[in-house]
Design an enzyme around this catalytic site. Structure first.
Site, PDB file in Angstrom:
ATOM      1  N   ASP A   1      41.182  22.979  39.566  1.00  0.00           N
ATOM      2  CA  ASP A   1      41.635  23.501  38.271  1.00  0.00           C
ATOM      3  C   ASP A   1      42.589  24.663  38.491  1.00  0.00           C
ATOM      4  O   ASP A   1      42.513  25.367  39.511  1.00  0.00           O
ATOM      5  CB  ASP A   1      40.445  23.982  37.438  1.00  0.00           C
ATOM      6  N   ALA A   2      43.466  24.888  37.534  1.00  0.00           N
ATOM      7  CA  ALA A   2      44.498  25.922  37.683  1.00  0.00           C
ATOM      8  C   ALA A   2      43.908  27.290  38.005  1.00  0.00           C
ATOM      9  O   ALA A   2      44.468  28.042  38.806  1.00  0.00           O
ATOM     10  CB  ALA A   2      45.349  25.998  36.419  1.00  0.00           C
TER      11      ALA A   2
END
Length: 308
Positions: free
Chosen positions: A146-147
């Site tokens: 995930d970012a």
């Protein structure tokens, strides 16, 4: 297994065994063995270094397999365009050789562009690393984070490594463990969460535990407890989107900072999740590679603050 090789530009040089020379069914007129054919040489190579059938056929068709005496040459490292524009970033290299690259992904940086014209991703940074080091490789990530999650990301530098590592990922042979700070005290020292995950129909980009979802399993152990929080180490048995975040939220212990799944941003403004360890079998040497990534300063500081 013969793991030794020499790299000569785009070509991998591998020494063929000197036994069972290929005679094509008959000896030459002077009694000596005939040279290996490219097909036979590649067959011998594939006996110790599995070659995907389609890739082997492509090498043979395009003249990518040459035999010079006992030297087998395979065009395994062709020059390629990266696929994204290089953008310089201060990149932390955790592991690198001719086949694989593992880099630390910082918080706030997506692994790859999600739309045309997007910049500032890890793919752009890796493209810059390749350019600065004179490598002509296409960007091939094997898995994602995930970012706002930190940790190691694995890249394949050529199609051979990509196909084998992709297969290993599908077969769950690449192990990933994470450290997370979750809210509340988890009383058990270890456990296993087995709860299917599907998309939340009401919130775009959000997942949820659903009986009609895809099977998802997470193993965990409690590493420490402090100030109504628990530091856990989690290992994925499956690789669903937001799996750790969804599973611990489902247990009533959302990750600190993870507002999408009910966590408080009072102490940190992103989910307190970090990829601690990546373990995979090297696509060429067949040796186990273990890459560790220390807890980043903001998470180490958060845990120290909770402990104090």
């Amino acid at each position: 297994m013969t793991n030794h090789y020499n790299r000569k530009g785009e070509w991998l040089e591998w020494i063929l065994p000197d036994t069972a020379r290929d005679t094509g069914g008959s000896d030459s007129t002077d009694g000596s063995a005939r040279p290996y054919t490219p097909e036979k040489a590649l067959e011998l190579f594939a006996a110790t270094h599995p070659v995907p059938r389609r890739l082997g056929a492509q090498w043979l068709k395009e003249g990518g397999v040459l035999v010079k005496g006992r030297r087998l040459l395979i065009r395994m490292f062709p020059e390629e365009l990266p696929g994204v524009d290089p953008e310089w970033h201060d990149l932390d290299i955790l592991y690198e050789d001719d086949f694989c690259l593992v880099v630390h992904k910082p918080a706030g940086m997506p692994v790859h562009p999600h739309s045309e014209g997007q910049h500032g991703t890890l793919a752009h940074a890796v493209a810059s690393h390749y350019e600065q080091t004179g490598q002509r490789c296409r960007i091939r990530h094997i898995h994602r984070l995930d970012a706002d999650t930190t940790g190691p990301v694995l890249y394949a530098k050529n199609e051979y490594a990509h196909l084998l590592l992709d297969e290993a990922m599908r077969n769950r042979q690449i192990r990933r463990s994470y450290l997370a700070i979750v809210e509340g005290v988890i009383p058990s020292s270890q456990g296993r969460i087995d709860a299917p995950i599907g998309r939340d129909r009401h919130v775009t980009g959000k997942m949820r535990v659903s009986p009609t979802g895809i099977p998802a399993r997470t193993r965990y152990e409690a590493v420490g407890r402090a100030n109504d929080h628990t530091l856990i180490r989690a290992e994925l048995e499956t690789g669903r989107t937001h799996q750790i975040r969804v599973h611990f939220s489902h247990l009533g212990h959302p990750l600190a900072g993870d507002k999408l799944y009910g966590g408080s941003t009072r102490l940190i403004d992103r989910q307190a999740l970090h990829g601690e360890r990546l373990v995979f079998v090297h696509p060429f040497t067949n040796e186990q590679v273990t890459v560790t990534d220390p807890l980043p300063p903001e998470l180490a500081s958060l845990w120290e603050t909770l402990r104090l």
